[in-house]
Design a protein around this motif. Structure first.
Motif, PDB file in Angstrom:
ATOM      1  N   ALA A   1      89.413   8.183  -7.261  1.00 43.04           N
ATOM      2  CA  ALA A   1      90.161   8.364  -6.011  1.00 43.04           C
ATOM      3  C   ALA A   1      90.870   9.718  -6.004  1.00 43.04           C
ATOM      4  O   ALA A   1      90.873  10.436  -4.995  1.00 43.04           O
ATOM      5  CB  ALA A   1      91.170   7.222  -5.844  1.00 43.04           C
ATOM      6  N   LYS A   2      91.449  10.086  -7.135  1.00 43.19           N
ATOM      7  CA  LYS A   2      92.177  11.370  -7.238  1.00 43.19           C
ATOM      8  C   LYS A   2      91.229  12.546  -7.018  1.00 43.19           C
ATOM      9  O   LYS A   2      91.572  13.509  -6.339  1.00 43.19           O
ATOM     10  CB  LYS A   2      92.839  11.456  -8.622  1.00 43.19           C
ATOM     11  CG  LYS A   2      93.485  12.783  -8.951  1.00 43.19           C
ATOM     12  CD  LYS A   2      94.826  12.941  -8.282  1.00 43.19           C
ATOM     13  CE  LYS A   2      95.463  14.242  -8.666  1.00 43.19           C
ATOM     14  NZ  LYS A   2      96.818  14.139  -9.090  1.00 43.19           N
ATOM     15  N   ALA A   3      90.017  12.460  -7.587  1.00 47.45           N
ATOM     16  CA  ALA A   3      89.044  13.550  -7.416  1.00 47.45           C
ATOM     17  C   ALA A   3      88.736  13.764  -5.934  1.00 47.45           C
ATOM     18  O   ALA A   3      88.664  14.904  -5.461  1.00 47.45           O
ATOM     19  CB  ALA A   3      87.771  13.245  -8.200  1.00 47.45           C
TER      20      ALA A   3
ATOM     21  N   GLY B   1      78.653   8.063  -3.895  1.00 46.32           N
ATOM     22  CA  GLY B   1      78.668   8.645  -5.233  1.00 46.32           C
ATOM     23  C   GLY B   1      79.824   8.109  -6.072  1.00 46.32           C
ATOM     24  O   GLY B   1      79.673   7.837  -7.266  1.00 46.32           O
ATOM     25  N   ARG B   2      80.998   7.947  -5.454  1.00 48.54           N
ATOM     26  CA  ARG B   2      82.143   7.375  -6.171  1.00 48.54           C
ATOM     27  C   ARG B   2      81.865   5.929  -6.525  1.00 48.54           C
ATOM     28  O   ARG B   2      82.149   5.480  -7.646  1.00 48.54           O
ATOM     29  CB  ARG B   2      83.424   7.499  -5.321  1.00 48.54           C
ATOM     30  CG  ARG B   2      83.932   8.936  -5.218  1.00 48.54           C
ATOM     31  CD  ARG B   2      85.258   9.035  -4.498  1.00 48.54           C
ATOM     32  NE  ARG B   2      85.187   8.762  -3.062  1.00 48.54           N
ATOM     33  CZ  ARG B   2      84.697   9.611  -2.157  1.00 48.54           C
ATOM     34  NH1 ARG B   2      84.210  10.784  -2.540  1.00 48.54           N
ATOM     35  NH2 ARG B   2      84.688   9.308  -0.875  1.00 48.54           N
ATOM     36  N   ALA B   3      81.277   5.196  -5.589  1.00 47.19           N
ATOM     37  CA  ALA B   3      80.949   3.790  -5.847  1.00 47.19           C
ATOM     38  C   ALA B   3      79.925   3.669  -6.979  1.00 47.19           C
ATOM     39  O   ALA B   3      80.057   2.808  -7.849  1.00 47.19           O
ATOM     40  CB  ALA B   3      80.413   3.139  -4.568  1.00 47.19           C
ATOM     41  N   ASP B   4      78.923   4.552  -6.992  1.00 55.17           N
ATOM     42  CA  ASP B   4      77.915   4.523  -8.058  1.00 55.17           C
ATOM     43  C   ASP B   4      78.520   4.869  -9.415  1.00 55.17           C
ATOM     44  O   ASP B   4      78.167   4.268 -10.431  1.00 55.17           O
ATOM     45  CB  ASP B   4      76.759   5.478  -7.734  1.00 55.17           C
ATOM     46  CG  ASP B   4      75.923   5.013  -6.548  1.00 55.17           C
ATOM     47  OD1 ASP B   4      76.030   3.832  -6.150  1.00 55.17           O
ATOM     48  OD2 ASP B   4      75.174   5.860  -6.000  1.00 55.17           O
TER      49      ASP B   4
ATOM     50  N   SER C   1      81.676  -5.850  -4.617  1.00 59.07           N
ATOM     51  CA  SER C   1      81.931  -5.098  -3.390  1.00 59.07           C
ATOM     52  C   SER C   1      82.978  -4.012  -3.653  1.00 59.07           C
ATOM     53  O   SER C   1      83.794  -4.121  -4.566  1.00 59.07           O
ATOM     54  CB  SER C   1      82.368  -6.016  -2.245  1.00 59.07           C
ATOM     55  OG  SER C   1      83.579  -6.643  -2.536  1.00 59.07           O
ATOM     56  N   VAL C   2      82.900  -2.984  -2.812  1.00 58.76           N
ATOM     57  CA  VAL C   2      83.792  -1.828  -2.943  1.00 58.76           C
ATOM     58  C   VAL C   2      84.069  -1.274  -1.551  1.00 58.76           C
ATOM     59  O   VAL C   2      83.203  -1.330  -0.670  1.00 58.76           O
ATOM     60  CB  VAL C   2      83.172  -0.756  -3.879  1.00 58.76           C
ATOM     61  CG1 VAL C   2      81.866  -0.229  -3.324  1.00 58.76           C
ATOM     62  CG2 VAL C   2      84.135   0.388  -4.147  1.00 58.76           C
ATOM     63  N   ALA C   3      85.285  -0.777  -1.361  1.00 57.43           N
ATOM     64  CA  ALA C   3      85.678  -0.173  -0.078  1.00 57.43           C
ATOM     65  C   ALA C   3      86.666   0.961  -0.375  1.00 57.43           C
ATOM     66  O   ALA C   3      87.146   1.095  -1.499  1.00 57.43           O
ATOM     67  CB  ALA C   3      86.306  -1.211   0.838  1.00 57.43           C
ATOM     68  N   GLU C   4      86.953   1.739   0.647  1.00 59.32           N
ATOM     69  CA  GLU C   4      87.834   2.898   0.463  1.00 59.32           C
ATOM     70  C   GLU C   4      88.667   3.158   1.707  1.00 59.32           C
ATOM     71  O   GLU C   4      88.169   3.040   2.823  1.00 59.32           O
ATOM     72  CB  GLU C   4      86.964   4.125   0.168  1.00 59.32           C
ATOM     73  CG  GLU C   4      87.714   5.419  -0.001  1.00 59.32           C
ATOM     74  CD  GLU C   4      86.765   6.571  -0.308  1.00 59.32           C
ATOM     75  OE1 GLU C   4      86.179   7.128   0.654  1.00 59.32           O
ATOM     76  OE2 GLU C   4      86.607   6.909  -1.504  1.00 59.32           O
TER      77      GLU C   4
ATOM     78  N   ILE D   1      90.726   3.107  -3.456  1.00 53.80           N
ATOM     79  CA  ILE D   1      89.443   2.410  -3.613  1.00 53.80           C
ATOM     80  C   ILE D   1      89.743   0.960  -3.969  1.00 53.80           C
ATOM     81  O   ILE D   1      90.584   0.677  -4.831  1.00 53.80           O
ATOM     82  CB  ILE D   1      88.571   3.091  -4.692  1.00 53.80           C
ATOM     83  CG1 ILE D   1      88.273   4.542  -4.288  1.00 53.80           C
ATOM     84  CG2 ILE D   1      87.290   2.294  -4.927  1.00 53.80           C
ATOM     85  CD1 ILE D   1      87.540   5.353  -5.344  1.00 53.80           C
ATOM     86  N   PHE D   2      89.041   0.057  -3.294  1.00 54.74           N
ATOM     87  CA  PHE D   2      89.212  -1.385  -3.493  1.00 54.74           C
ATOM     88  C   PHE D   2      87.938  -1.936  -4.134  1.00 54.74           C
ATOM     89  O   PHE D   2      86.834  -1.611  -3.687  1.00 54.74           O
ATOM     90  CB  PHE D   2      89.430  -2.082  -2.148  1.00 54.74           C
ATOM     91  CG  PHE D   2      90.622  -1.572  -1.381  1.00 54.74           C
ATOM     92  CD1 PHE D   2      91.848  -2.186  -1.503  1.00 54.74           C
ATOM     93  CD2 PHE D   2      90.494  -0.481  -0.552  1.00 54.74           C
ATOM     94  CE1 PHE D   2      92.950  -1.716  -0.787  1.00 54.74           C
ATOM     95  CE2 PHE D   2      91.579  -0.005   0.176  1.00 54.74           C
ATOM     96  CZ  PHE D   2      92.804  -0.627   0.050  1.00 54.74           C
ATOM     97  N   ILE D   3      88.091  -2.803  -5.121  1.00 49.93           N
ATOM     98  CA  ILE D   3      86.937  -3.362  -5.833  1.00 49.93           C
ATOM     99  C   ILE D   3      87.123  -4.860  -6.029  1.00 49.93           C
ATOM    100  O   ILE D   3      88.219  -5.318  -6.373  1.00 49.93           O
ATOM    101  CB  ILE D   3      86.765  -2.675  -7.214  1.00 49.93           C
ATOM    102  CG1 ILE D   3      86.355  -1.226  -7.007  1.00 49.93           C
ATOM    103  CG2 ILE D   3      85.776  -3.426  -8.091  1.00 49.93           C
ATOM    104  CD1 ILE D   3      86.205  -0.429  -8.282  1.00 49.93           C
TER     105      ILE D   3
END
Length: 190
Positions: free
Chosen positions: A95-97, A116-119, A129-132, A185-187
């Motif tokens: 997230a910081k990047a 790319g962040r999710a991968d 699942s993932v969200a942002e 980012i939510f996971i």
């Protein structure tokens, strides 16, 4: 030995003041020559040290801002009887990047590169699942509350905050103009 040329009829107070002035002059001359003979660090290295200290201070402040954002998001979840999100350092690095890239205008303020962040996270964390969420603001006395309130007012962002997730990471960056960039980012970890 030093001989005074002060006439004897001069009042004692003036003699004392002149003697004190002479003693101060010679003491200052002695200590200034001592100090100048000692090696001092190069100016460039002292500037680098000050810059590094300022950078470290800013980094500590940004970590505190991320933790406060996490707390406010969890407070909102608690008000709805939802389980709190666990804060994860690796997710926060991702997230910081993204926040840094937005702050430095490497990418637009957006979700560009989210897949790319999710991968990258998938290689470390097993999730289903993932969200942002992303936000930016400037000039507010409380940038954290401004970001979180903005997310809660937005249907899509609120859905992520209130969603079926158990892990989160938050990264914050500030650009030279004073704009705060937030990425959360939510996971749902398996």
């Amino acid at each position: 030995m030093f001989k005074s040329r002060i006439p004897l009829q001069t009042p004692i107070i003036i003699k004392l003041l002149l003697s004190l002035a002479l003693a101060t002059f010679f003491a200052g001359w002695f200590f200034s020559s001592e100090a100048s003979s000692q090696e001092s660090p190069p100016k460039d290295s002292s500037i680098a040290v000050r810059s590094k200290l300022k950078s470290n201070q800013t980094n500590k402040e940004l970590i505190q801002i991320a933790k406060l954002t996490h707390q406010k998001v969890n407070n909102h979840r608690a008000s709805l009887n939802l389980v709190p999100l666990k804060f994860d350092a690796f997710v926060s690095e991702q997230a910081k990047a993204h926040s840094l890239n937005m702050a430095q205008q490497i990418v637009e303020f957006s979700h560009d590169g989210f897949q790319g962040r999710a991968d990258a996270l998938k290689g470390i964390i097993s999730y289903s699942s993932v969200a942002e969420n992303v936000a930016y603001n400037m000039g507010y006395q409380d940038p954290v509350s401004t970001a979180v309130k903005g997310w809660i007012k937005s249907n899509g962002h609120r859905k992520n905050i209130e969603g079926n997730y158990n892990l989160t990471g938050i990264g914050v960056a500030i650009n030279p103009d004073g704009e705060y960039y937030f990425t959360q980012i939510f996971i749902l970890e398996n």
